[in-house]
Design an enzyme around this catalytic site. Sequence first.
Site, PDB file in Angstrom:
ATOM      1  N   HIS A 236       0.914  -1.074   0.082  1.00  0.00           N
ATOM      2  CA  HIS A 236      -0.070   0.101   0.103  1.00  0.00           C
ATOM      3  C   HIS A 236       0.948   1.359   0.228  1.00  0.00           C
ATOM      4  CE1 HIS A 236      -3.354   2.516   0.501  1.00  0.00           C
ATOM      5  NE2 HIS A 236      -2.755   3.174   1.785  1.00  0.00           N
TER       6      HIS A 236
ATOM      7  N   ASP B 164      -6.576   8.119  -6.594  1.00  0.00           N
ATOM      8  CA  ASP B 164      -6.189   9.124  -5.531  1.00  0.00           C
ATOM      9  C   ASP B 164      -4.720   9.321  -5.664  1.00  0.00           C
ATOM     10  OD1 ASP B 164      -4.872   6.897  -4.429  1.00  0.00           O
ATOM     11  OD2 ASP B 164      -6.817   6.282  -3.184  1.00  0.00           O
TER      12      ASP B 164
ATOM     13  N   LYS C 225      -9.225  12.566  -4.390  1.00  0.00           N
ATOM     14  CA  LYS C 225     -10.221  11.825  -3.598  1.00  0.00           C
ATOM     15  C   LYS C 225     -10.264  12.449  -2.004  1.00  0.00           C
ATOM     16  CE  LYS C 225      -9.735   7.533  -1.794  1.00  0.00           C
ATOM     17  NZ  LYS C 225      -9.285   6.034  -1.888  1.00  0.00           N
TER      18      LYS C 225
ATOM     19  N   ARG D   3     -12.206  11.787   2.039  1.00  0.00           N
ATOM     20  CA  ARG D   3     -12.770  10.874   2.741  1.00  0.00           C
ATOM     21  C   ARG D   3     -13.425  11.532   3.769  1.00  0.00           C
ATOM     22  NH1 ARG D   3     -12.943   5.393   1.652  1.00  0.00           N
ATOM     23  NH2 ARG D   3     -11.302   4.483   0.511  1.00  0.00           N
TER      24      ARG D   3
ATOM     25  N   ASP E  62      -5.883   0.692  -9.116  1.00  0.00           N
ATOM     26  CA  ASP E  62      -5.764   0.805  -7.534  1.00  0.00           C
ATOM     27  C   ASP E  62      -4.996  -0.434  -6.780  1.00  0.00           C
ATOM     28  OD1 ASP E  62      -6.183   2.065  -5.085  1.00  0.00           O
ATOM     29  OD2 ASP E  62      -8.123   2.279  -5.120  1.00  0.00           O
TER      30      ASP E  62
ATOM     31  N   ASP F 143     -12.033  -2.662  -1.431  1.00  0.00           N
ATOM     32  CA  ASP F 143     -12.418  -3.132   0.086  1.00  0.00           C
ATOM     33  C   ASP F 143     -14.010  -2.969  -0.147  1.00  0.00           C
ATOM     34  OD1 ASP F 143     -12.854  -3.573   2.677  1.00  0.00           O
ATOM     35  OD2 ASP F 143     -11.732  -2.173   3.644  1.00  0.00           O
ATOM     36  N   THR F 144     -14.491  -1.746   0.321  1.00  0.00           N
ATOM     37  CA  THR F 144     -15.978  -1.450   0.128  1.00  0.00           C
ATOM     38  C   THR F 144     -16.313  -1.230  -1.234  1.00  0.00           C
ATOM     39  OG1 THR F 144     -15.645   1.102   0.374  1.00  0.00           O
ATOM     40  CG2 THR F 144     -15.877  -0.174   2.439  1.00  0.00           C
TER      41      THR F 144
ATOM     42  N   GLY G 101     -16.035   1.680  -2.499  1.00  0.00           N
ATOM     43  CA  GLY G 101     -16.574   3.155  -2.558  1.00  0.00           C
ATOM     44  C   GLY G 101     -15.698   4.048  -3.301  1.00  0.00           C
ATOM     45  N   THR G 102     -14.358   3.729  -3.604  1.00  0.00           N
ATOM     46  CA  THR G 102     -13.481   4.437  -4.216  1.00  0.00           C
ATOM     47  C   THR G 102     -13.637   4.333  -5.659  1.00  0.00           C
ATOM     48  OG1 THR G 102     -11.561   4.404  -2.477  1.00  0.00           O
ATOM     49  CG2 THR G 102     -11.018   4.777  -4.792  1.00  0.00           C
TER      50      THR G 102
HETATM   51  C1  R5P Z   1      -6.605   3.941  -0.141  1.00  0.00           C
HETATM   52  O1  R5P Z   1      -5.936   4.441   0.013  1.00  0.00           O
HETATM   53  C2  R5P Z   1      -6.472   2.404  -1.140  1.00  0.00           C
HETATM   54  O2  R5P Z   1      -5.465   2.663  -2.114  1.00  0.00           O
HETATM   55  C3  R5P Z   1      -7.703   2.325  -1.743  1.00  0.00           C
HETATM   56  O3  R5P Z   1      -8.278   3.100  -2.792  1.00  0.00           O
HETATM   57  C4  R5P Z   1      -8.881   1.696  -0.713  1.00  0.00           C
HETATM   58  O4  R5P Z   1      -8.389   1.016   0.262  1.00  0.00           O
HETATM   59  C5  R5P Z   1     -10.159   1.147  -1.481  1.00  0.00           C
HETATM   60  O5  R5P Z   1     -11.019   1.163  -0.434  1.00  0.00           O
HETATM   61  P1  R5P Z   1     -12.780   1.144  -0.506  1.00  0.00           P
HETATM   62  O6  R5P Z   1     -12.837   0.015  -1.800  1.00  0.00           O
HETATM   63  O7  R5P Z   1     -13.083   1.086   0.524  1.00  0.00           O
HETATM   64  O8  R5P Z   1     -12.999   2.564  -1.291  1.00  0.00           O
END
Ligand code: R5P
Length: 300
Positions: free
Chosen positions: A130, A175, A199, A201, A226, A230-231, A233-234
């Site tokens: 990451h 982002d 982006k 949050r 990316d 995860d969710t 959302g991004t």
């Molecule tokens: C954020 O810094 C990561 O690079 C991902 O963009 C993030 O973890 C994605 O998470 P989610 O799918 O919940 O938006």
Amino acid sequence: MKKNIVFSLQSNQAVAEKVAKKFNAELGVVSIDNFADGEVLVKSLSDVKGKDVTIIESTAKNAHEILFQLLLLIDSVKRSGARSVKLYVPYFGYSRQERVSWFNEPVSCEVVAKILDTAEVDEILTFDLHHPIIENFFKTPFRSLSTTKLFVDYYKKYFAEHHIDTKDVVIISPDHGSNTRAELLSKEFEGTKKVILDKRRPKPNLAEHLEVNVDEVKDKICIIIDDIIDTGGTLVSAADLLIRSGAKSVLVAASHGVFSPNSLNRLLESPLDDIVVTNTIERRLPKEIHITDISELIEL
Ligand code: R5P
């Protein structure tokens, strides 16, 4: 006698099997037992004396449980005379807690690194970490490998099948953190441009994007790259923005498919046309989600 032996606990069994096959190595057998009080006993059932051991295990889902099982497996193989131990953690859990973002927060990722250092393995490897600062948390030799090659191969085929000219493609970083990833992919396809989105949050698990310059994405095929889904959302927020701004289609490449509850429905109902992830986290996925295989990047 085979000298290389490959183990996995619960997250990467298919990858471990492929890697063992590729290198004509033995596939290690592990037993995991629970005592009545919940304590766990993890041990190798394979003979590792004098052998070079590779353990492949992502600390996904129950990261803390897997982490502890890993420590016990490493102890088991070292006490049983392994000649060397190499640890692949394809998806590195807790990697998004690599800094303090508000008062009193721990740097959880550094805590995990310190714990793994106590296992005294020869090397720890991961994929698409990451944030590069995490490397500094380790005393153990540590490397993050790139999965860009897998996505390059995937899109070469995709472009050919869909008759896409790379001049019509824009690589999108959702982002600032994914800028280097986007740069690496863009360099591989002549004529593609790269755009970084802004982006925000406003609260945990909620992602919002600021407007983008319409001229950069209008009528383009946008590939968002990316590290983690995860969710979702991004990606959904970025895809909505790009479509609103006139993009012809939006595709996604992400290294690690964490896919928290409800994320898959959310992604499949979004304007995204294609999603590809690697198998750093093994799980059953709907057929619409495409998977590229990290096994070919793993060396013993
Ligand atoms: C954020 O810094 C990561 O690079 C991902 O963009 C993030 O973890 C994605 O998470 P989610 O799918 O919940 O938006």
